[in-house]
Write a protein that holds these residues in place. Structure first.
Motif, PDB file in Angstrom:
ATOM      1  N   ALA A  28       0.874  -1.218   0.085  1.00  0.00           N
ATOM      2  CA  ALA A  28      -0.089  -0.089  -0.049  1.00  0.00           C
ATOM      3  C   ALA A  28       0.824   1.227   0.169  1.00  0.00           C
ATOM      4  O   ALA A  28       0.723   2.090  -0.807  1.00  0.00           O
ATOM      5  CB  ALA A  28      -1.174   0.029   1.250  1.00  0.00           C
ATOM      6  N   VAL A  67      -9.413   5.618  -0.410  1.00  0.00           N
ATOM      7  CA  VAL A  67      -8.805   4.219   0.109  1.00  0.00           C
ATOM      8  C   VAL A  67      -9.576   3.502   0.770  1.00  0.00           C
ATOM      9  O   VAL A  67     -10.476   3.728   1.531  1.00  0.00           O
ATOM     10  CB  VAL A  67      -7.495   4.455   0.969  1.00  0.00           C
ATOM     11  N   LEU A 100      -9.959   0.337   3.205  1.00  0.00           N
ATOM     12  CA  LEU A 100      -8.760  -0.091   4.001  1.00  0.00           C
ATOM     13  C   LEU A 100      -9.228  -1.208   5.024  1.00  0.00           C
ATOM     14  O   LEU A 100     -10.309  -1.032   5.742  1.00  0.00           O
ATOM     15  CB  LEU A 100      -8.214   1.040   4.756  1.00  0.00           C
ATOM     16  N   GLY A 153      -4.674  -1.262   9.980  1.00  0.00           N
ATOM     17  CA  GLY A 153      -5.227  -0.060   9.255  1.00  0.00           C
ATOM     18  C   GLY A 153      -5.027   1.300   9.854  1.00  0.00           C
ATOM     19  O   GLY A 153      -4.981   2.207   8.798  1.00  0.00           O
ATOM     20  N   VAL A 197     -10.653   7.899   3.363  1.00  0.00           N
ATOM     21  CA  VAL A 197     -10.616   6.648   3.545  1.00  0.00           C
ATOM     22  C   VAL A 197     -11.661   5.929   4.214  1.00  0.00           C
ATOM     23  O   VAL A 197     -12.552   6.413   4.978  1.00  0.00           O
ATOM     24  CB  VAL A 197      -9.353   6.564   4.900  1.00  0.00           C
TER      25      VAL A 197
END
Ligand SMILES: Nc1ncnc2c1ncn2[C@@H]1O[C@H](COP(=O)(O)OP(=O)(O)O)[C@@H](O)[C@H]1O
Ligand SMILES: [Mg+2]
Length: 443
Positions: free
Chosen positions: A31, A42, A44, A53, A69
């Motif tokens: 990543a 993202v 995650l 994470g 995210v």
């Protein structure tokens, strides 16, 4: 294929079909390798073979606060979720999840980020418009003012008091402080203390709870809340009522306030820029303005000088406004004639820069010549001392007064017609015409 890669595969398939470009990483290390500037979002997983994470989330947000995210977790503990949100995660979903649900979430998230980016772009373009460079003036006092404003902008939160007559540029200075500070991407809100009755102003500033007063049907956030992270510009602070002065003082000292009708203390981070065209020291002496608030505001005072005290800036400001109105009106005015410049430099400018801007705007609307002449500024009457020019009881012969003044101007200018014209606020042709008219050419 294990479960995890199957999940990644199905997400990738689905999101690609929806039209997104998808990058994939199976580990934290992969990543990090793929983190680039053009990533919008993202997805995650909370548990990764080589890390968790939260660490990745932190790192992503460090690189660019704009990246959204969405965290996916199998065992959603409340603490994890709370921590993730605190670190700036957009959302989290529990595994196993429904693909449609994730797609909708991604769509919504990207809409948000598009919006955020537009707002930011808008703010930076305003930043350019309201930068310190937009404050025109090279006189020593203006240079001092600008460097003071730059230092204030760079200091994180200090309160500012801007004083100066109307039209001296207090609004402009307040915006320059905001858009040159690291608050630039956050809101700049402004409110004029004299514009509203006390109760309305209080609820505009601090918000109110439902039922706080008759018309308060809904809870409302005030400007201090809206502006969190940014700047609140309080104009005409000298007109603020004593009750509100007390509330403002409390806010400045404790950074907290209560909504009208509310009990909870609300804490926000805003810089207050206050402005007034009154002499606050006088107001304090007269008992109309709280002394403690005055001293609290007075920490960073900036005084904008009246235009008549920096007449040297008049030509520069004039050409700045001529440029602006050339663009706005699609004209090609090249500048001021020497006598027009003399007229503008000699004028008192009670309305300061606003009056100068308006005068040039009005002049440029009407003309089709390429130079502005004194007669384009007929509304600027030179201040005439009425005791010096007093109409005698028996009246005068106006022609004779004109002839006398022309003679005096020519004499003082040593016969130089251009200079005489400047003294009279007219142009050289008008001087010539009068010389002819009064038969003075032989003299
Ligand atoms: N130094 C300056 N350079 C360029 N424009 C200015 C300057 N000072 C003021 N102005 C312009 O003059 C007008 C009046 O200024 P403003 O900031 O509203 O004054 P105030 O708030 O003190 O009454 C605005 O159009 C502003 O953009
Ligand atoms: Mg103003």
């Amino acid at each position: 294929m294990d479960d995890e890669s199957l999940l990644r595969w199905s997400l990738r398939e689905r999101l690609t079909k929806e039209g997104y470009d998808v990058l994939e990483a199976g580990t934290a290390a992969e990543a990090y390798d793929q983190l680039r500037g053009d990533i919008d979002l993202v997805l995650l997983d909370f548990k990764l073979p080589d890390g968790n994470g939260i660490d990745i989330l932190r790192r992503v947000k460090e690189q660019s606060a704009d990246v959204l995210v969405i965290l996916m977790t199998a065992f959603s503990t409340v603490e994890n979720a709370v921590e993730a949100m605190k670190l700036g995660a957009y959302h989290y979903v529990n595994k196993p999840f429904n693909l449609d649900e994730v797609v909708i979430l991604v769509e919504k998230a990207l809409e948000t980020s598009q919006l955020r980016r537009e707002v930011r772009a808008l703010r930076t373009s305003q930043g350019r418009e309201f930068g310190l460079d937009s404050i025109v003036g090279t006189s020593p006092t203006m240079q001092q003012v600008k460097s003071l404003l730059a230092r204030i902008a760079a200091s994180p939160a200090s309160t500012v008091l801007l004083t100066g007559e109307t039209g001296t540029g207090k609004d402009l200075a307040a915006k320059a402080v905001h858009y040159n500070s690291d608050r630039a991407a956050k809101p700049f809100v402004n409110i004029t203390a004299s514009a509203l009755p006390e109760q309305l102003l209080e609820s505009e500033l601090f918000g109110h709870e439902r039922g706080a007063f008759t018309d308060a049907r809904q809870q409302k956030r005030g400007l201090f809340e809206t502006a969190d992270g940014g700047t609140v510009f309080l104009d005409e602070i000298g007109e603020m009522t004593p009750g509100l002065q007390a509330k403002l003082l409390r806010f400045l000292e404790e950074k907290t306030f209560k909504r009208v009708g509310g009990l909870a203390d609300i804490r926000v981070d805003v810089r207050v820029v206050a402005a007034t065209n009154r002499n606050l020291e006088e107001e304090v002496k007269e008992g109309r303005f709280r002394e403690d608030l005055f001293y609290r505001l007075q920490v960073m005072p900036v005084t904008l000088p009246p235009l008549r005290e920096r007449r040297g800036d008049v030509p520069l400001l004039a050409s700045f406004f001529i440029d602006r109105f050339n663009r706005e009106f699609r004209k090609r005015v090249r500048g001021l004639s020497p006598s027009a410049q003399a007229l503008l430099e000699g004028y008192q400018w009670p309305g300061n820069i606003r009056e100068l801007r308006n005068a040039i705007e009005r002049a440029m609307l009407l003309i089709d010549r390429d130079r502005l002449e004194p007669e384009d500024f007929t509304t600027l009457t030179r201040t005439v001392n009425p005791t010096q020019f007093k109409l005698p009881a028996e009246g005068v012969n106006l022609e004779e007064v004109e002839r006398q003044l022309l003679l005096q101007a020519l004499e003082r200018a040593g016969g130089n017609q251009t200079q005489a014209a400047q003294l009279l606020g007219i142009n050289r042709d008008q001087v010539r015409y009068r010389i002819e008219k009064f038969g003075l050419s032989k003299a």
